[in-house]
Design an enzyme around this catalytic site. Structure first.
Site: not given
Length: 346
Positions: A17, A224
């Site tokens: 992440d 992201d």
């Protein structure tokens, strides 16, 4: 990603992440854990585990959402945009990464979250999250000079069962024919990797990004790996959708799951959807159709974009990043892209 914690090393899987900044994993004893199909880490069986970090220490205060236990040791809490949450002990542990040369590299005293109360929208094998964003507890920051601020990944098609590599250091430099690079925009104390997205094009139709309050587009999206869809300000999304409508001559249908707004009925996998290109500052990135129009159920494909209430900031999500080698250089402040078949050695 696959990595190990503890002594002896205990293998686990974490969600990569770039939009968060702590490494955490589910730990025994569980107060409230989600259903993890792989073994849960038991810190009492590791000789290198330390969870007695004082809550007034610099290490504890380096994480913004910290608190004190009854024993005055450091606790952490992290909450994600999808409602996932992890709470537990901020701890020090040895983290081990296997390498492509069949050797392994161990990093002692890495600050991790040992989570005893966790919910996670992505379950199964996953033991937690590996935060690669900015911030003192990010894995990238903690690996420090050993990787020179460089990492890269290549996300293969969701439909394939292939694996790919997460590269660190010099191996992460994206080079060769077709590489384009765009500046990273740093924002005060933000954990996100902001980029400047000037426009999209759908076929030959351009969709400009609206200038922000400063009269420009600098840092108007963040990239992201932990967000699925590409999220755009409402007006930009509407223009993108209109451009798609003009070029796609298929029957419109509703997403049976009610998640995506713009879907089509398709009779075969062979339909040529228009190419969508993301025009970042100094970098035109042609997105692969597998990442822009995604199958929802048999016969229904949907545009993998959505609108967000935020009028200034968008998110460049992971579906759009499929079959792109994406490299981050935090010393040069650049993100690089190269069209790549992520299912093959690269």
């Amino acid at each position: 990603m696959e990595y190990s914690v503890g002594t002896p090393p205990f293998k686990i899987y974490g969600v990569v992440d770039t939009g968060s900044h702590i490494v955490w994993l589910q730990c025994k004893p569980c107060e409230q854990c989600y259903n993890q199909t792989t073994p849960v880490f038991n810190p009492s069986k590791s000789s290198s585990y330390k969870n007695n970090i004082p809550c007034m220490s610099k290490k504890c205060k380096s994480f913004d959402s910290h608190s004190c236990s009854k024993k005055k040791s450091c606790l952490y809490t992290i909450t994600y945009g999808d409602g996932s949450i992890s709470q537990g002990d901020l701890s020090e542990e040895t983290l081990t990464l296997d390498s492509t040369s069949n050797s392994s590299f161990s990093f002692p005293n890495i600050l991790i979250g040992c989570g005893h109360k966790n919910t996670l929208s992505i379950q199964g094998q996953t033991s937690g999250v590996v935060g690669l964003g900015f911030g003192p507890l990010s894995l990238i920051t903690q690996l420090g000079s050993s990787i020179g601020g460089k990492f890269s990944y290549c996300l293969g098609p969701e439909s394939s069962n292939s694996t790919s590599k997460l590269n660190f250091g010099n191996a992460a430099v994206v080079s060769g024919h077709g590489v384009v690079s765009t500046p990273l925009v740093k924002k005060d104390s933000s954990i996100f990797y902001y980029l400047s997205l000037e426009a999209f094009s759908v076929g030959n139709k351009s969709v400009e990004f609206v200038e922000n309050s400063n009269g420009g587009v600098d840092g108007n999206v963040f990239i992201d790996s932990g967000t699925t869809l590409t999220m755009l300000p409402y007006d930009v999304y509407n223009k993108l959708e209109s451009a798609v409508v003009k070029l796609v001559k298929l029957k419109r249908v509703n997403d049976p799951h009610g998640l995506l707004k713009h879907c089509y009925f398709v009779t075969s996998d062979k339909y040529d959807f228009p190419i969508i290109t993301a025009h970042f500052k100094n970098a035109n990135v042609k997105l692969h159709p597998i990442g822009t129009f995604v199958p929802i159920v048999d016969g229904i494909m949907c545009l993998a974009f959505a609108s967000t209430q935020n009028t200034n900031i968008g998110i460049f999500g992971n579906l759009a990043q499929q079959n792109l080698l994406v490299g981050y250089d935090l010393q040069q402040n650049l993100v690089s892209f190269k069209s790549t078949d992520c299912t093959k050695p690269y």
